[in-house]
Design a protein around this motif. Sequence first.
Motif, PDB file in Angstrom:
ATOM      1  N   GLU A 172       0.141   4.872  -2.011  1.00 56.71           N
ATOM      2  CA  GLU A 172       0.004   6.167  -1.349  1.00 56.71           C
ATOM      3  C   GLU A 172       1.069   7.148  -1.830  1.00 56.71           C
ATOM      4  OE1 GLU A 172      -0.944   7.938   3.086  1.00 56.71           O
ATOM      5  OE2 GLU A 172      -0.411   5.838   2.855  1.00 56.71           O
ATOM      6  N   LEU A 231      -7.565   5.665  -1.210  1.00 54.35           N
ATOM      7  CA  LEU A 231      -7.106   5.423   0.159  1.00 54.35           C
ATOM      8  C   LEU A 231      -7.967   4.376   0.848  1.00 54.35           C
ATOM      9  CD1 LEU A 231      -6.378   9.116   1.211  1.00 54.35           C
ATOM     10  CD2 LEU A 231      -4.678   7.308   0.827  1.00 54.35           C
ATOM     11  N   ARG A 258      -3.865  12.359   7.263  1.00 56.82           N
ATOM     12  CA  ARG A 258      -4.114  12.595   5.836  1.00 56.82           C
ATOM     13  C   ARG A 258      -5.585  12.932   5.591  1.00 56.82           C
ATOM     14  NH1 ARG A 258      -3.491   7.297   6.511  1.00 56.82           N
ATOM     15  NH2 ARG A 258      -1.298   7.172   5.927  1.00 56.82           N
ATOM     16  N   ARG A 308      -6.144   2.952   3.990  1.00 59.36           N
ATOM     17  CA  ARG A 308      -5.410   4.104   4.521  1.00 59.36           C
ATOM     18  C   ARG A 308      -6.311   5.335   4.677  1.00 59.36           C
ATOM     19  NH1 ARG A 308       0.251   3.438   3.678  1.00 59.36           N
ATOM     20  NH2 ARG A 308       0.703   1.273   4.252  1.00 59.36           N
ATOM     21  N   CYS A 309      -7.597   5.135   4.823  1.00 55.85           N
ATOM     22  CA  CYS A 309      -8.530   6.255   4.892  1.00 55.85           C
ATOM     23  C   CYS A 309      -8.734   6.659   6.351  1.00 55.85           C
ATOM     24  CB  CYS A 309      -9.859   5.890   4.238  1.00 55.85           C
ATOM     25  SG  CYS A 309     -10.922   7.316   3.961  1.00 55.85           S
ATOM     26  N   ALA A 337       0.815  -1.206   0.000  1.00 53.69           N
ATOM     27  CA  ALA A 337       0.000   0.000   0.000  1.00 53.69           C
ATOM     28  C   ALA A 337       0.855   1.265   0.000  1.00 53.69           C
ATOM     29  CB  ALA A 337      -0.930  -0.004   1.207  1.00 53.69           C
ATOM     30  N   ASP A 338       2.058   1.193   0.549  1.00 52.28           N
ATOM     31  CA  ASP A 338       2.904   2.385   0.620  1.00 52.28           C
ATOM     32  C   ASP A 338       3.176   2.957  -0.770  1.00 52.28           C
ATOM     33  OD1 ASP A 338       3.029   2.178   3.357  1.00 52.28           O
ATOM     34  OD2 ASP A 338       5.067   1.367   3.417  1.00 52.28           O
TER      35      ASP A 338
END
Length: 302
Positions: free
Chosen positions: A38, A76, A86, A81-82, A34-35
């Motif tokens: 993002e 995201l 951020r 990552r939501c 996932a990095d």
Amino acid sequence: MAATPLSRAEHFIWLTARVLEQRRFAHHFLGGGADSVEAALSAYLNEDGGYGHALEPDLRGPVSQPLHTAHALRVLDAIGRCGGLRVERVCRYLTAVSTPEGALPALHPSIRGYPAAPFLPVTDDPPGDLLATGPVVGLLHRNQVWHAWLFRATDFCWAAVDALEKTHPYEVQAAVAFLDGVPDRARAEAAADRLGRLVRDQRLVVLDPRRLDDHPVAPGYAPGEHHFPHDYARVPGSLARRWFTDEEMARSLDHLAAEQDADGGWPIRWRQWAPGTALEWRPIVTIEALRTLRAHGHRTGG
């Protein structure tokens, strides 16, 4: 060995996609992290906390826009990552560009002077729009994000959904995105039941892909811009899944799988107004088609 639908799609992605879509494909289907997704998404982030730079391909130019920012939140959300700082920054941006009733406009007038799709008109004082607001509100609620912006925006979406009578497919999709995430599940289920009846009564869904000619597209849509059960119920857990029988859903998913083109990608059905935007959209549509097929357990979904 014959190429599989997934391997053909992978070839198409490496051949045509932006870095963001390459990394999204790698994350969803090849075990990528996932990095990296993002990191690619951060290239579209502006100092105001919103996203721009044609992240949503039909809007060009560098300035932040609600539709770009909604697109970023979907990315995201899909990689888990939501949340965190951020999203706090995103909510500050959403607050800054909201209309007096606390909703998002489809287009903020800062886009004026940059190329944009002709079906997205720019006005100086745009109204709040369910299409822009509903998916963002539903997604933030589903991720248990709590921010002051959500209170009035949620009220706006409830009022807009409750007032729906004569509607069109993209408005229905926005309503479903809201209803699938909003915390009041009993109210959401009742609203979704009513909305499903509207969809069927107004023939806003093609239930038999072999009879496309029996379903005129909505006013203003491109020729062939039909919508199918899978367009409303992207995942089995969606409230819209209840609108369709197992047979109707199976036909819809088979039709989606059969739409894969010879080059490995899926087509876009809405109006194409510039070569570059069509090229950038197809990898996005391809990833979403594969994710929809996989979510429903279709053999083509990888």
